[in-house]
Design a protein around this motif. Structure first.
Motif, short mmCIF file in Angstrom:
data_model
loop_
_atom_site.label_atom_id
_atom_site.label_comp_id
_atom_site.label_asym_id
_atom_site.label_seq_id
_atom_site.Cartn_x
_atom_site.Cartn_y
_atom_site.Cartn_z
N GLU A 1 -41.38 72.48 0.50
CA GLU A 1 -41.47 71.16 0.89
C GLU A 1 -40.98 71.26 2.58
OE1 GLU A 1 -39.53 68.32 -1.32
OE2 GLU A 1 -40.85 68.56 -2.97
N TRP A 2 -41.58 70.42 3.31
CA TRP A 2 -41.05 69.96 4.48
C TRP A 2 -41.27 68.53 4.87
CZ3 TRP A 2 -44.73 73.29 3.33
CH2 TRP A 2 -44.72 74.72 3.36
N PRO A 3 -40.00 67.98 5.42
CA PRO A 3 -40.11 66.56 6.02
C PRO A 3 -40.99 66.41 7.19
CG PRO A 3 -38.02 67.63 6.71
CD PRO A 3 -38.71 68.49 5.91
N TYR A 4 -41.77 65.44 7.40
CA TYR A 4 -42.83 65.52 8.27
C TYR A 4 -42.71 63.97 8.88
CZ TYR A 4 -47.56 65.78 10.65
OH TYR A 4 -48.54 65.81 11.53
N TYR A 5 -42.80 63.73 10.16
CA TYR A 5 -42.70 62.38 10.65
C TYR A 5 -43.74 62.34 11.68
CZ TYR A 5 -38.08 62.32 8.21
OH TYR A 5 -37.24 62.52 7.49
N ALA A 6 -44.77 61.50 11.14
CA ALA A 6 -46.04 61.10 12.04
C ALA A 6 -45.78 60.22 12.97
CB ALA A 6 -47.36 61.23 11.59
N LEU A 7 -46.32 60.07 14.28
CA LEU A 7 -46.30 58.79 15.01
C LEU A 7 -47.18 57.86 14.61
CD1 LEU A 7 -45.87 58.41 18.93
CD2 LEU A 7 -47.60 57.38 17.86
N THR A 8 -46.79 56.77 14.20
CA THR A 8 -47.78 55.65 14.08
C THR A 8 -47.66 54.25 14.97
OG1 THR A 8 -48.64 54.97 12.13
CG2 THR A 8 -46.41 54.38 12.02
N THR A 9 -48.42 53.48 14.63
CA THR A 9 -48.59 52.01 15.03
C THR A 9 -48.89 51.18 13.97
OG1 THR A 9 -50.81 52.34 15.87
CG2 THR A 9 -49.14 53.00 17.56
N GLU A 10 -49.24 49.84 14.36
CA GLU A 10 -49.65 48.83 13.37
C GLU A 10 -51.09 49.10 12.93
OE1 GLU A 10 -50.47 44.07 12.89
OE2 GLU A 10 -48.46 44.73 13.83
N GLN A 11 -51.74 49.55 13.99
CA GLN A 11 -53.37 49.83 13.98
C GLN A 11 -53.41 50.94 13.03
OE1 GLN A 11 -55.74 50.10 17.12
NE2 GLN A 11 -57.38 50.79 16.40
N ILE A 12 -52.86 52.07 13.25
CA ILE A 12 -52.93 53.30 12.61
C ILE A 12 -52.49 53.10 11.08
CG2 ILE A 12 -51.94 55.63 12.09
CD1 ILE A 12 -51.73 55.89 15.15
N VAL A 13 -51.55 52.39 10.99
CA VAL A 13 -51.03 52.09 9.47
C VAL A 13 -51.87 51.18 8.62
CG1 VAL A 13 -49.17 50.94 8.05
CG2 VAL A 13 -48.47 52.33 10.09
N GLU B 1 -40.89 49.17 22.49
CA GLU B 1 -41.98 48.43 23.77
C GLU B 1 -43.34 48.81 23.71
OE1 GLU B 1 -40.55 49.24 27.56
OE2 GLU B 1 -38.50 48.07 27.31
N GLU B 2 -43.53 50.13 23.05
CA GLU B 2 -45.02 50.59 22.99
C GLU B 2 -45.43 50.50 21.58
OE1 GLU B 2 -45.10 54.62 24.35
OE2 GLU B 2 -44.59 54.13 26.29
N GLY B 3 -44.58 50.10 20.74
CA GLY B 3 -45.09 49.72 19.33
C GLY B 3 -45.37 50.73 18.46
N THR B 4 -44.57 52.03 18.78
CA THR B 4 -44.62 53.18 18.05
C THR B 4 -43.39 53.63 17.20
OG1 THR B 4 -43.65 54.53 19.72
CG2 THR B 4 -46.24 54.26 19.61
N TYR B 5 -43.63 54.22 15.95
CA TYR B 5 -42.46 54.41 14.98
C TYR B 5 -42.98 55.58 14.08
CZ TYR B 5 -45.29 50.95 12.49
OH TYR B 5 -46.45 50.11 12.05
N GLN B 6 -42.19 56.13 13.07
CA GLN B 6 -42.18 57.19 12.42
C GLN B 6 -42.89 56.76 11.13
OE1 GLN B 6 -38.29 58.90 11.48
NE2 GLN B 6 -38.13 59.66 13.50
N TYR B 7 -43.87 57.64 10.70
CA TYR B 7 -44.59 57.49 9.52
C TYR B 7 -44.15 58.70 8.51
CZ TYR B 7 -47.99 55.63 6.42
OH TYR B 7 -48.73 55.13 5.42
N PRO B 8 -42.97 58.32 7.73
CA PRO B 8 -42.50 59.63 7.05
C PRO B 8 -43.39 60.16 5.73
CG PRO B 8 -41.46 57.60 6.07
CD PRO B 8 -42.73 57.00 7.32
#
Length: 275
Positions: free
Chosen positions: A204-216, A257-264
């Motif tokens: 297993e590996w932890p993986y954090y993808a960059l995301t936004t409200e639109q992507i989610v 400010e850009e609205g980006t956060y982690q998708y774990p």
């Protein structure tokens, strides 16, 4: 061929759904590709079969990864969905790679051709594990291995908003096959497995993808059993996703400010080596 494919997969991944799927589904961490490469000690270019290749997300990552640059002799992708095969053909531009129609238990690959079988984000759709395992053993060479890999949204304790998205979505599962590791372990402890393969190995590996409200939001709509919902139910899903994300329980910002956060995610690889 379609009779070997779950009906929700046929409709949910049919023509018209693939551009969205390819755009918002996550890639795979580089470490997982390095791990897969190290499974084979051969220095000769490898013959790879990728079953359930979809739109080519994993195919493209594999072909361009630096540790795989000179390690692939030929990659044969197998995919039952004509829409996904068409999209794969448009996006995978590499002379080493080809794609044909097929399923887990009917690949069309000759006996003993493959050094490695890779199945990314797809094996939970397999309708008959025994037939599939027999097919894998048939097409693998004597030192070959099968790698099943998933990006799992199982970080429910770490990110409340992910747990809430999963809970909201899963009321629509309606019996469709979903990844459950215990089911896999049960299937891989049967005589049909143990007679052909060594005990499965897990990494297993932890993986954090960059995301936004639109992507989610689009990610939520890309699930096969969500994509077949009536328009009014999809609209309600979008509204509920917005509420969950505005509440933002456990959200880890990358750039507020850009609205980006982690998708774990947790990326899981399961390896079965041929006996």
């Amino acid at each position: 061929m379609a009779t070997n494919v779950h009906t929700i997969a046929q409709t949910g991944f049919g023509t018209g759904t693939n551009e969205l799927y390819d755009r918002i589904r996550p890639s795979y961490p580089s470490e997982s590709l390095s791990y897969i490469r190290q499974l084979s000690k051969s220095t000769a270019p490898l013959n790879i079969v990728e079953i359930g290749a979809g739109t080519g997300i994993f195919t493209r990552v594999l072909l361009t990864h630096p540790e795989w640059a000179t390690s692939i002799g030929a990659l044969r992708a197998i995919e039952p969905s004509v829409g996904m095969r068409d999209f794969w053909t448009k996006t995978v531009k590499d002379d080493r790679a080809t794609i044909i129609e097929g399923t887990f238990d009917s690949t069309g690959v000759e006996d003993g051709w493959a050094d490695l079988i890779v199945i990314a984000q797809a094996f939970h759709w397999c309708l008959d594990h025994s037939k599939a395992l027999a097919e894998f053993a048939r097409i693998l060479n004597k030192d070959g291995a099968v790698v099943l890999i998933w990006n799992l949204e199982d970080s429910r304790e770490a990110a409340g908003w992910v747990a809430q998205l999963c809970n909201r979505r899963e009321v629509h599962e309606n019996g469709t096959p979903q990844f459950r590791l215990n089911f896999l372990r049960q299937s891989f402890s049967t005589p049909g497995y143990t007679s052909l393969f060594h005990p499965m190995e897990e990494k297993e590996w932890p993986y954090y993808a960059l995301t936004t409200e639109q992507i989610v939001t689009e990610r939520q709509l890309s699930w096969s059993y969500i994509s077949v919902l009536p328009p009014d139910e999809k609209a309600k899903m979008v509204e509920d996703v917005k509420v969950i994300l505005e509440r933002g329980d456990g959200k880890v910002w990358i750039n507020k400010e850009e609205g980006t956060y982690q998708y774990p995610y947790t990326t899981l690889a399961v390896v079965s080596r041929k006996k």
